[in-house]
Design an enzyme around this catalytic site. Structure first.
Site, PDB file in Angstrom:
ATOM      1  N   CYS A  10     -21.361 -10.942  -7.658  1.00  0.00           N
ATOM      2  CA  CYS A  10     -22.379 -10.616  -6.657  1.00  0.00           C
ATOM      3  C   CYS A  10     -23.756 -11.115  -7.055  1.00  0.00           C
ATOM      4  O   CYS A  10     -24.663 -11.133  -6.214  1.00  0.00           O
ATOM      5  CB  CYS A  10     -22.460  -9.105  -6.485  1.00  0.00           C
ATOM      6  SG  CYS A  10     -20.921  -8.340  -5.975  1.00  0.00           S
ATOM      7  N   CYS A  63     -22.092  -7.522   3.578  1.00  0.00           N
ATOM      8  CA  CYS A  63     -21.841  -8.418   2.443  1.00  0.00           C
ATOM      9  C   CYS A  63     -22.057  -9.881   2.862  1.00  0.00           C
ATOM     10  O   CYS A  63     -21.450 -10.341   3.824  1.00  0.00           O
ATOM     11  CB  CYS A  63     -20.413  -8.207   1.917  1.00  0.00           C
ATOM     12  SG  CYS A  63     -20.066  -9.256   0.498  1.00  0.00           S
ATOM     13  N   CYS A  99     -24.749  -3.884  -0.258  1.00  0.00           N
ATOM     14  CA  CYS A  99     -23.806  -2.802   0.092  1.00  0.00           C
ATOM     15  C   CYS A  99     -24.272  -1.463  -0.478  1.00  0.00           C
ATOM     16  O   CYS A  99     -24.112  -0.416   0.157  1.00  0.00           O
ATOM     17  CB  CYS A  99     -22.400  -3.142  -0.411  1.00  0.00           C
ATOM     18  SG  CYS A  99     -22.311  -3.475  -2.165  1.00  0.00           S
ATOM     19  N   CYS A 117     -24.983   1.585   2.126  1.00  0.00           N
ATOM     20  CA  CYS A 117     -23.983   2.663   2.218  1.00  0.00           C
ATOM     21  C   CYS A 117     -24.658   3.953   2.712  1.00  0.00           C
ATOM     22  O   CYS A 117     -25.576   4.462   2.060  1.00  0.00           O
ATOM     23  CB  CYS A 117     -23.316   2.882   0.857  1.00  0.00           C
ATOM     24  SG  CYS A 117     -22.199   4.300   0.885  1.00  0.00           S
ATOM     25  N   ASP A 172       0.807  -1.209   0.000  1.00  0.00           N
ATOM     26  CA  ASP A 172       0.000   0.000   0.000  1.00  0.00           C
ATOM     27  C   ASP A 172       0.849   1.272   0.000  1.00  0.00           C
ATOM     28  O   ASP A 172       0.373   2.325   0.403  1.00  0.00           O
ATOM     29  CB  ASP A 172      -0.909  -0.021   1.254  1.00  0.00           C
ATOM     30  CG  ASP A 172      -2.108   0.910   1.096  1.00  0.00           C
ATOM     31  OD1 ASP A 172      -2.434   1.253  -0.040  1.00  0.00           O
ATOM     32  OD2 ASP A 172      -2.680   1.296   2.125  1.00  0.00           O
ATOM     33  N   CYS A 193     -14.924   3.266   7.725  1.00  0.00           N
ATOM     34  CA  CYS A 193     -16.315   2.801   7.683  1.00  0.00           C
ATOM     35  C   CYS A 193     -16.293   1.361   7.166  1.00  0.00           C
ATOM     36  O   CYS A 193     -15.578   1.055   6.214  1.00  0.00           O
ATOM     37  CB  CYS A 193     -17.129   3.700   6.749  1.00  0.00           C
ATOM     38  SG  CYS A 193     -18.728   3.042   6.255  1.00  0.00           S
ATOM     39  N   CYS A 248     -20.125  -1.369   4.088  1.00  0.00           N
ATOM     40  CA  CYS A 248     -20.297  -2.144   2.845  1.00  0.00           C
ATOM     41  C   CYS A 248     -19.630  -3.521   2.924  1.00  0.00           C
ATOM     42  O   CYS A 248     -19.885  -4.378   2.090  1.00  0.00           O
ATOM     43  CB  CYS A 248     -19.835  -1.364   1.622  1.00  0.00           C
ATOM     44  SG  CYS A 248     -18.151  -0.786   1.674  1.00  0.00           S
ATOM     45  N   CYS A 253     -17.466   8.953   0.247  1.00  0.00           N
ATOM     46  CA  CYS A 253     -17.178   7.757   1.060  1.00  0.00           C
ATOM     47  C   CYS A 253     -16.688   8.172   2.458  1.00  0.00           C
ATOM     48  O   CYS A 253     -15.762   8.971   2.602  1.00  0.00           O
ATOM     49  CB  CYS A 253     -16.146   6.897   0.350  1.00  0.00           C
ATOM     50  SG  CYS A 253     -15.651   5.476   1.329  1.00  0.00           S
ATOM     51  N   CYS A 297     -27.397  -9.462  -5.793  1.00  0.00           N
ATOM     52  CA  CYS A 297     -27.256  -8.790  -4.489  1.00  0.00           C
ATOM     53  C   CYS A 297     -26.900  -7.314  -4.677  1.00  0.00           C
ATOM     54  O   CYS A 297     -26.149  -6.948  -5.578  1.00  0.00           O
ATOM     55  CB  CYS A 297     -26.156  -9.478  -3.678  1.00  0.00           C
ATOM     56  SG  CYS A 297     -25.848  -8.684  -2.080  1.00  0.00           S
TER      57      CYS A 297
HETATM   58  S1  SF4 Z   1     -22.935  -6.850  -0.481  1.00  0.00           S
HETATM   59 FE1  SF4 Z   1     -21.221  -8.105  -1.272  1.00  0.00          FE
HETATM   60  S2  SF4 Z   1     -22.196  -9.612  -2.636  1.00  0.00           S
HETATM   61 FE2  SF4 Z   1     -23.723  -7.995  -2.250  1.00  0.00          FE
HETATM   62  S3  SF4 Z   1     -23.456  -6.571  -3.960  1.00  0.00           S
HETATM   63 FE3  SF4 Z   1     -22.175  -5.803  -2.308  1.00  0.00          FE
HETATM   64  S4  SF4 Z   1     -20.161  -6.707  -2.679  1.00  0.00           S
HETATM   65 FE4  SF4 Z   1     -21.626  -7.872  -3.907  1.00  0.00          FE
HETATM   66  S1  SF4 Z   2     -16.828   2.505   3.206  1.00  0.00           S
HETATM   67 FE1  SF4 Z   2     -18.431   1.579   1.908  1.00  0.00          FE
HETATM   68  S2  SF4 Z   2     -20.359   1.837   3.048  1.00  0.00           S
HETATM   69 FE2  SF4 Z   2     -18.854   3.203   3.955  1.00  0.00          FE
HETATM   70  S3  SF4 Z   2     -19.217   5.146   2.919  1.00  0.00           S
HETATM   71 FE3  SF4 Z   2     -17.553   4.125   1.790  1.00  0.00          FE
HETATM   72  S4  SF4 Z   2     -18.579   2.994   0.190  1.00  0.00           S
HETATM   73 FE4  SF4 Z   2     -20.142   3.581   1.666  1.00  0.00          FE
END
Ligand code: SF4
Ligand code: SF4
Length: 312
Positions: free
Chosen positions: A180, A243, A186, A190, A126, A236, A239, A209, A183
């Protein structure tokens, strides 16, 4: 034992949860990444745009590179919210992952150097301009979720990625395949609506974000977004938390296991939000030694803590 199998065995002995290999190539999302920064979605993280030319070819980092070794280290642990106290993303609860992951990668590098004294290597955690997720995908570690995280169908997405470039040519692994499906947990969860679709591809708009806003963004946070930050003080996890690939189930009891890394499991104890907003520089310095939370700076953490208090 075949060379790549020996290497994987060694990586697992060092504690890595996943390891795979791919050959040197242009990262498949390089153009999409260029387009994303051209739109300004990287917000104030100018280094992301500056590094684009370097990211096109990993040989810019190691001219003799022939293979890319991708590794993953699990950081998952429980992290229930504690009212009145800062809410920190799971990845930052323990010791700074850069140090932990780099130390392990360096040990893998040292082992390779003994096997092949004439070889060259470069460890990237990173900190080097390289598209880790693309190469981890090509090396078979996981596929891209709509939340843009790399998801391993068995393990979920709670892991750090590291890359070891090497001049040794190893047998590459097949890329990871998955998706996914229908689904959209997330996207719906969010808090700020940061996961957006453009030209059929899911992206995170860093400008909305909470991870970006609480860690990288300097200065005030727009009131509309500040309100949506809720109790998140640093990062955060929403998301990832929602999942389904991060939740064990009867058919997949081993999915999203807890980390075994003592450096991550040893959680730092944080003062309350009310204590954070009046913290002095000396105490901040002591408090954040060896912690990823240091990155946001004392002004950033106080701003975030004030917002959390307002949101309570
Ligand atoms: S929660 Fe996980 S499986 Fe569902 S859309 Fe988001 S990344 Fe894909
Ligand atoms: S970390 Fe994921 S859920 Fe949180 S604000 Fe960013 S994109 Fe949205």
């Amino acid at each position: 034992m075949e060379a790549s199998q020996e290497l994987k065995h060694q990586a697992q002995a060092l504690g890595f949860d996943l390891v795979g290999i791919c050959s040197i190539q242009t990262p498949p999302h390089w153009q999409a990444y260029t387009d994303w920064t051209d739109k300004g979605a990287h917000a104030s993280m100018a280094y992301l745009k500056d590094h684009i030319p370097l990211k096109q070819d990993p040989r810019n980092l190691l001219p003799t590179a022939q293979s890319i070794i991708a590794v993953a280290l699990n950081y998952n642990q429980t992290n229930p919210p504690q009212p009145g106290y800062p809410r920190i993303a799971r990845y930052a609860l323990g010791r700074d992952y850069h140090k932990v992951l780099r130390a392990k990668l360096k040990r893998l590098q040292a082992w390779l150097q003994i096997q092949r004294p004439d070889s060259q290597h470069r460890a990237c955690v990173d900190s080097a301009p390289i598209m880790e997720r693309d190469f981890a995908n090509l090396a078979g570690l996981g596929w891209f979720g709509k939340n843009t995280m790399l998801i391993n169908s068995q393990r979920g997405s709670w892991f750090f990625l590291g890359i070891l470039l090497t001049s040794i040519e190893f047998q590459p692994d097949p890329p990871a395949i998955g998706g996914c499906g229908t689904c959209r947990a997330c996207i719906d969860a969010c808090p700020t609506g940061a996961i957006v679709q453009e030209e059929g591809k899911w992206q995170v708009d860093a400008r909305r974000c909470i991870s970006y806003l609480t860690i990288e963004h300097d200065g005030e946070i727009e009131p509309e977004l500040a309100q949506k930050m809720g109790d998140w003080t640093f990062g955060c996890d929403v998301c990832q938390e929602v999942c389904p690939f991060n939740h064990p189930r009867d058919s997949q009891p081993l999915r999203a296991p807890k980390s075994k890394e003592p450096d991550f499991l040893k959680k730092k104890t944080w003062p309350s939000l009310k204590e954070l907003v009046v913290l002095n520089e000396k105490d901040w310095d002591q408090l954040t030694q060896g912690s990823p939370v240091r990155r946001t700076g004392i002004a950033g953490i106080k701003r975030n803590a004030h917002i959390n208090l307002d949101n309570m």
